[in-house]
Design an enzyme around this catalytic site. Sequence first.
Site, PDB file in Angstrom:
ATOM      1  N   ALA A 158      43.047  41.960  47.503  1.00 38.50           N
ATOM      2  CA  ALA A 158      43.717  40.875  46.128  1.00 38.50           C
ATOM      3  C   ALA A 158      44.900  40.756  45.602  1.00 38.50           C
ATOM      4  CB  ALA A 158      42.096  40.611  45.285  1.00 38.50           C
ATOM      5  N   HIS A 159      44.990  38.300  45.159  1.00 34.96           N
ATOM      6  CA  HIS A 159      46.229  38.703  44.885  1.00 34.96           C
ATOM      7  C   HIS A 159      46.256  37.750  43.691  1.00 34.96           C
ATOM      8  CE1 HIS A 159      49.986  37.612  44.062  1.00 34.96           C
ATOM      9  NE2 HIS A 159      49.852  36.331  44.299  1.00 34.96           N
ATOM     10  N   PRO A 160      46.418  38.400  42.555  1.00 33.93           N
ATOM     11  CA  PRO A 160      46.889  39.439  42.212  1.00 33.93           C
ATOM     12  C   PRO A 160      46.173  40.225  41.768  1.00 33.93           C
ATOM     13  CG  PRO A 160      47.251  37.818  40.275  1.00 33.93           C
ATOM     14  CD  PRO A 160      46.296  36.658  41.753  1.00 33.93           C
TER      15      PRO A 160
END
Length: 148
Positions: free
Chosen positions: A126-128
């Site tokens: 997952a980002h960020p």
Amino acid sequence: MRVNREVDFLDGVFVLAGHQPHAIKYDNVPSVTYCHPEVASIGLTEDQAKEKKLDYQVGRFPFSANGRARASNETEGFVKIIRDKKYGEILGAHIVGSHASEMIHELAVARENEYTVEEVDLAIHAHPTLSEATAEAALDSMGRVIHI
């Protein structure tokens, strides 16, 4: 001999239920030091890999290049992965920084299941998130780091 009362109890519960207890690989048990910054590790150190004369590659990724670390002003630290050069097996990993105690588990699962750094890279992070640093360290060990 190492004694772990919780494991002994759980082994007894498994046996009573008619199941075989899971064999514990002690080199796959994460080690965590709760200090500031936190320190977490699993498997071999680079010095141990040298002593064993293993053909290994190291990948590193600094928190200072991680978006979540920068946004939360927790840029002190890094992720370091030591992998077998030929097969990509994760020989050891070290994390120094904020939430290292939470991040080491991805590498514990990877080592327990004999995942390679390529397989860690295939997982979508997952980002960020701080855990993106783990994926970047895996990429760096293959010479393919993206964000530095």
